[in-house]
Design an enzyme around this catalytic site. Sequence first.
Site, PDB file in Angstrom:
ATOM      1  N   TYR A  29       0.827  -1.196   0.000  1.00 61.90           N
ATOM      2  CA  TYR A  29       0.000   0.000   0.000  1.00 61.90           C
ATOM      3  C   TYR A  29       0.870   1.258   0.000  1.00 61.90           C
ATOM      4  O   TYR A  29       1.485   1.605   1.008  1.00 61.90           O
ATOM      5  CB  TYR A  29      -0.940   0.024   1.211  1.00 61.90           C
ATOM      6  CG  TYR A  29      -1.793  -1.216   1.361  1.00 61.90           C
ATOM      7  CD1 TYR A  29      -2.163  -1.981   0.255  1.00 61.90           C
ATOM      8  CD2 TYR A  29      -2.238  -1.629   2.617  1.00 61.90           C
ATOM      9  CE1 TYR A  29      -2.944  -3.118   0.398  1.00 61.90           C
ATOM     10  CE2 TYR A  29      -3.030  -2.762   2.754  1.00 61.90           C
ATOM     11  CZ  TYR A  29      -3.371  -3.508   1.651  1.00 61.90           C
ATOM     12  OH  TYR A  29      -4.137  -4.637   1.789  1.00 61.90           O
ATOM     13  N   HIS A 112       0.245 -12.321   2.128  1.00 58.59           N
ATOM     14  CA  HIS A 112      -0.577 -11.444   1.300  1.00 58.59           C
ATOM     15  C   HIS A 112      -0.717 -11.971  -0.135  1.00 58.59           C
ATOM     16  O   HIS A 112       0.247 -11.995  -0.895  1.00 58.59           O
ATOM     17  CB  HIS A 112       0.071 -10.050   1.279  1.00 58.59           C
ATOM     18  CG  HIS A 112      -0.835  -8.959   0.814  1.00 58.59           C
ATOM     19  ND1 HIS A 112      -0.406  -7.661   0.628  1.00 58.59           N
ATOM     20  CD2 HIS A 112      -2.160  -8.946   0.502  1.00 58.59           C
ATOM     21  CE1 HIS A 112      -1.413  -6.917   0.221  1.00 58.59           C
ATOM     22  NE2 HIS A 112      -2.472  -7.671   0.131  1.00 58.59           N
TER      23      HIS A 112
END
Length: 297
Positions: A29, A112
């Site tokens: 992110y 992830h």
Amino acid sequence: MGQGQEQRDLQPEAAWEAGIRLFDTAPHYGLGLSERRLGAFLASKPRESFTLSTKVGRLLVPAEGGGRDDQGFDVPADHRRVWDFSAEGVRRSLGDSLDRLGLSSIDIALVHDPDDQWQQAVDEAVPALLELRDQGVVKGVGVGMNRWQPLARAVRETDVDLVMLAGRYTLLDQSAEAELLTLCLERGVSVLAAGVFNSGLLATHDPQGTYDYAPASDELLKRARRIAAVCEGHGVTLPQAALAFPLRHPAVTSVVVGVRSVEEVRRNAALVAAPVPDRLWDELAEERLLGGTAVRF
């Protein structure tokens, strides 16, 4: 500082003021910006007063050439993402994250999106995180994905504490319920429900836009609008119902949503706090608007 940047810098403060104490981030992110921003904000808070989640699987490597990030984040492309689910890569990734966050340990570490490297994730990434859990560097270990089937395998085959399930337990898609959520409940594995707006279709009371990052089909638009109409009859908005729905399942401990502004933080917090009558869920079931699977993987 531009107004947009200032808004983003104020988001953690707005979340804190709204009573939110679980913060989820990742190296992916903003090429590390999300972790740095959260770390700077949380540095002034007692460590025991919040829960922080980050992820492993993408290493950030310095890059040359300039330009802007091409993966949805408005940041300079001064690093590039390198997939790495090896044990060494996981340890390096978490160490880098802790440096950006300014912490010595993390509450939750999630593998992830290991869709294309599943076997290595199970053989190396998860065991590496479990070792770090034993050492006290991590408190909880899990896997985060959009597909529920691999998450069910992770619950069966490894000693994960939780899973982050994106988009597969929502008003429009409950495909994970029968197997994954039941399994998690049986084994005491917590579920963090993410993607509850299915990337936008359920984010407003007038459904439109995208479903799972692609244009929504006419069929999905029609179904979402029917759900919105039933919600309206009970004094509830569609996004309010979308946030409330996953929390009705006993395996789901939290709903995780992304925000773009202080206003969205405050809006979502207010929606979660607003009561939803049980009769709404009964009517949605009676109208056969729940229990469906909009997308199968």
